[in-house]
Design a protein around this motif. Structure first.
Motif, short mmCIF file in Angstrom:
data_model
loop_
_atom_site.label_atom_id
_atom_site.label_comp_id
_atom_site.label_asym_id
_atom_site.label_seq_id
_atom_site.Cartn_x
_atom_site.Cartn_y
_atom_site.Cartn_z
N GLU A 108 0.84 -1.21 0.00
CA GLU A 108 0.00 0.00 0.00
C GLU A 108 0.87 1.25 0.00
O GLU A 108 0.59 2.23 -0.71
N SER A 125 -5.26 -7.95 -5.65
CA SER A 125 -5.34 -7.51 -4.25
C SER A 125 -6.06 -8.55 -3.42
O SER A 125 -7.01 -9.19 -3.88
N LYS A 127 -6.94 -7.45 -0.21
CA LYS A 127 -7.35 -6.58 0.88
C LYS A 127 -8.73 -6.94 1.41
O LYS A 127 -8.99 -6.86 2.62
N SER A 130 -8.77 -9.18 4.25
CA SER A 130 -7.86 -8.75 5.33
C SER A 130 -6.43 -9.23 5.12
O SER A 130 -5.72 -9.53 6.08
N TYR A 131 -6.03 -9.31 3.86
CA TYR A 131 -4.67 -9.70 3.52
C TYR A 131 -4.26 -11.02 4.19
O TYR A 131 -3.16 -11.16 4.71
#
Length: 367
Positions: A108, A125, A127, A130-131
């Motif tokens: 990020e 991604s 994300k 929540s990664y």
């Protein structure tokens, strides 16, 4: 005089632990470096004594990582964070796009800096979850005419790590390997540029290693400040200005230590064993410990987890300090717990921590 034999169990995410033998050697050479009558910190960076240190460190890194001849190895300053800007300044030309694979806080930050210099996009991604994982290679979007594709190979905050890297063909693949470089063998030829802050596996903070393919260097933008050009440092063997000489000396000694204990194959085997000790406790705890990363994306460097209640987690972290385990608190941005088991963390430290986890679970009435 040797350092005290008792050492703290240092699980800090960075700066991280250094090998005790390296610290002892630095201690012995601190005042009189190899008969010069000066500390290595006092040597002129133009002297032959320092030049030997500098070049040996470069050659050791090339040897251990099997870096091909068509790459330059640079020692820079400013950490990986400066690379977030230098990369787009040098390689993101007008009319071109660059893709960033989003897997955590550091990707990020890299993305945020690159936005200042050109047209970039999320190539993939995780994300939304929540990664907790690394994207599948076939999920990454890029076109053959793009300037480059950027990824972060290991995510210290969320505890995820790449196992396989995409084949990007003619698109330069750029990787931030700050937290797992030198932890296992890698195929450097897959990458056009690798960069890494030293303070995890390479040495003390203050040095940034850049491994860059020569043909990419030739394509770099020249209309930028001198110190921000990779070509400046490549042409001057990273000696255009005064480098962080002590940090490079220490980096060289860490590389010697890696070679002495069997190289990257031996390091990788040890890292797998260390991480397994802790992941096994998590996986057999019946939900008492909850790992953040999905099993196929787990990092061997940063093991992240929570306990099944905030109260237990608070007590757990308090007791880790009482037992002499340092740096177990998760990153301030997400909390939880994190064990950073970098190369210099001994197997016995991870074994002691896994045993503590088992005892803590039993002491709190969970079998």
């Amino acid at each position: 005089m040797k350092l005290q034999t008792h050492r703290t169990y240092n699980f800090n995410a960075g700066p991280s632990a250094l090998p005790i033998s390296v610290l002892e050697k630095a201690q012995a050479e601190l005042i009189d470096f190899r008969g010069t009558g000066m500390s290595v910190m006092e040597l002129s960076h133009r002297s032959s004594a320092y030049e030997t240190v500098h070049n040996q460190a470069i050659n050791s890194l090339k040897e251990l990582l099997s870096i091909p001849d068509n790459y330059e190895v640079l020692f820079l300053q400013g950490g990986a964070s400066l690379q977030f800007s230098m990369i787009p300044m040098n390689f993101l030309r007008s009319g071109k796009k660059a893709g960033y694979v989003m897997t955590g806080s550091w990707s990020e930050k890299a993305f945020s800096e690159a936005k200042l210099f050109g047209d970039i996009y999320h190539a993939a991604s995780t994300k939304e979850s929540s990664y907790r994982s690394i994207p599948k290679v076939d999920e990454i979007e890029f076109n053959p005419d793009h300037a480059y594709l950027h990824l972060t190979s290991n995510n210290t905050i969320y505890g995820t790590q790449w196992n396989d890297f995409p084949d990007t063909g003619d698109v330069p693949l750029i990787a931030d390997m700050s937290s797992d470089i030198l932890s296992k063998p890698i195929d450097v030829s897959k990458f056009a540029l690798i960069y890494a802050g030293a303070q995890k596996n390479l040495g003390p903070s203050g040095v940034t290693v850049v491994i860059i393919r020569k043909d990419l260097l030739e394509q770099a933008n020249t209309n930028i400040p001198t110190m921000l050009k990779y070509s400046t440092h490549a042409k001057n063997n990273s000696l255009y200005n005064t480098p962080p000489t002590f940090g490079i000396y220490m980096l060289g000694e860490v590389l010697n230590w890696v070679r002495e204990i069997g190289g990257l194959t031996a390091i990788a085997e040890q890292n797998e064993k260390k991480a397994k000790l802790i992941y096994d406790v998590i996986d057999t705890s019946n939900g008492f410990y909850i790992g953040h990363a999905k099993p196929d994306s787990r990092s061997l460097m940063n093991i992240t987890f929570n306990l099944n209640s905030k109260e237990l987690e608070k007590n757990f972290l308090e007791q880790t300090k009482q037992e002499g385990f340092v740096g177990v608190n998760g990153h301030r941005s997400i909390g939880g717990c994190r064990v950073s088991a970098y190369n210099a963390i001994p197997f016995d430290a991870c074994k002691a921590f896994s045993e503590f986890m088992i005892h803590f679970q039993k002491d709190n009435g969970y079998n």
